[in-house]
Write a protein that holds these residues in place. Structure first.
Motif, short mmCIF file in Angstrom:
data_model
loop_
_atom_site.label_atom_id
_atom_site.label_comp_id
_atom_site.label_asym_id
_atom_site.label_seq_id
_atom_site.Cartn_x
_atom_site.Cartn_y
_atom_site.Cartn_z
N SER A 163 0.83 -1.21 0.00
CA SER A 163 0.00 0.00 0.00
C SER A 163 0.86 1.25 0.00
CB SER A 163 -0.93 0.02 1.23
OG SER A 163 -0.19 0.21 2.42
N ARG B 57 -9.96 -6.12 1.06
CA ARG B 57 -9.31 -5.33 2.11
C ARG B 57 -9.24 -3.86 1.73
NH1 ARG B 57 -6.25 -7.13 6.03
NH2 ARG B 57 -5.93 -9.13 4.98
N ASP C 278 -11.02 -0.93 3.97
CA ASP C 278 -10.23 0.18 4.52
C ASP C 278 -10.73 1.52 4.00
OD1 ASP C 278 -8.70 -1.65 5.88
OD2 ASP C 278 -7.05 -1.64 4.44
N SER D 226 -14.42 2.43 5.42
CA SER D 226 -14.59 2.48 6.87
C SER D 226 -14.83 3.89 7.39
CB SER D 226 -13.36 1.87 7.56
OG SER D 226 -13.29 0.49 7.31
#
Length: 301
Positions: A82, A281, A285, A288
């Protein structure tokens, strides 16, 4: 001793089946591999491996630790990716199921912003108010609204959902404005067919067994119920993400403010997989914190 190094060494031993092969893979000496494993077991106070002259096998505790170690290493690698232009590494098709009204009104912005960050990812959005078995239907993530029950699925709350009880000014002029929950029994209630029983939604314990609302109109779509209330068809209870604009414009007015139903939540639900795909994922993320503690549809309340 570096814990991450010992974990990677343990994984190599299990995967290769011997200390010497693990040493070759890691380009270190077998003696150092043995030292790392012994240090790891001493630190955990648990034997992870059975050692014989012929082979190395995993204990029950070692197998559990191996599974967790794999996930830790994957998480760390995902985090490092990331920081190295993760947007180029997230690709494929992400399938999402979402409620009809919420998806129509409030999901487009999130999805557009998400794809700007992950342009190589394609989205397959399916809007429905029916319960969807995401495992059976092969859906990556479902957005659900309510108070979720215990499940084998993972659920993460991403926004509070407030409920408002309302009617049109014309309806209230003709039928009077209820002052208590018991007053609702003399009114027509516009019921959402997928909801919990009305007496539970109001969340007033002492009236749960007494409150029974009459309804001559049942529908499976909140927007239709809002429009029916605007037209003077009765009293409705809908989330503010549906009714907020009509409330702000005075097309409907709140009633029973002292009896506001307990808020629900907007949740992301996804399968309890041991190794979560990077596309899932990434969405979890990103989504959220997207709507915040007070979503924009409640800011004018």
């Amino acid at each position: 001793m570096d814990k991450l190094t010992t974990m990677k060494t343990f994984l190599a031993v299990v995967q290769e089946g011997s200390f010497s092969k693990a040493a070759d893979k890691l380009d270190i000496s077998p003696q150092l591999v043995s030292k790392y494993i012994s240090a790891l077991e001493d630190n955990l106070r648990t034997r992870l491996l059975h050692r014989t002259t012929r082979k190395v096998s995993v204990t029950e505790a070692g197998n559990q630790y191996y599974q967790r170690c794999q996930q830790v290493i994957i998480d760390i690698e995902d985090m490092e990716n990331s920081l190295n232009n993760l947007s180029e590494n997230v690709s494929g098709v992400l399938s999402i199921s979402a409620p009809m009204s919420f998806g129509t009104k409030h999901l487009a912005g999130l999805l557009v912003d998400f794809q700007k960050q992950y342009p190589n990812l394609k989205l397959d959005l399916r809007l429905t108010d029916q319960y969807v078995d995401i495992v059976e239907q092969g859906i990556d993530i479902a957005l659900r609204i309510g108070v979720l029950k215990n499940s084998t699925l993972i659920a993460k709350k991403i926004a509070p959902i407030r409920l408002a009880v309302f009617a049109s000014p014309d309806y209230l002029k003709r039928h009077g404005t209820p002052q208590t929950l018991l007053d609702l029994q003399s009114h027509n209630y516009l019921r959402y067919s997928h909801s919990e029983p009305t007496k539970r939604l109001f969340g007033v314990n002492e009236l749960k067994s007494e409150l029974k609302l009459e309804s001559n109109f049942v529908a499976n779509n909140g927007d239709l119920l809002l429009n029916t209330a605007i037209a003077g068809g009765g009293i409705a209870m809908q989330p503010t993400f549906i009714a907020g604009e009509a409330l702000a414009q005075g097309k409907v007015v709140r009633i029973l403010n002292d009896y506001e139903p307990e808020p629900m939540g907007l949740y992301m639900v996804y399968a309890n997989r041991q190794f979560l795909p990077s596309k899932v994922r990434a969405f979890v993320d990103f989504a959220s914190g997207y709507y915040g503690d007070t979503p924009y549809w409640d800011l004018g309340e």
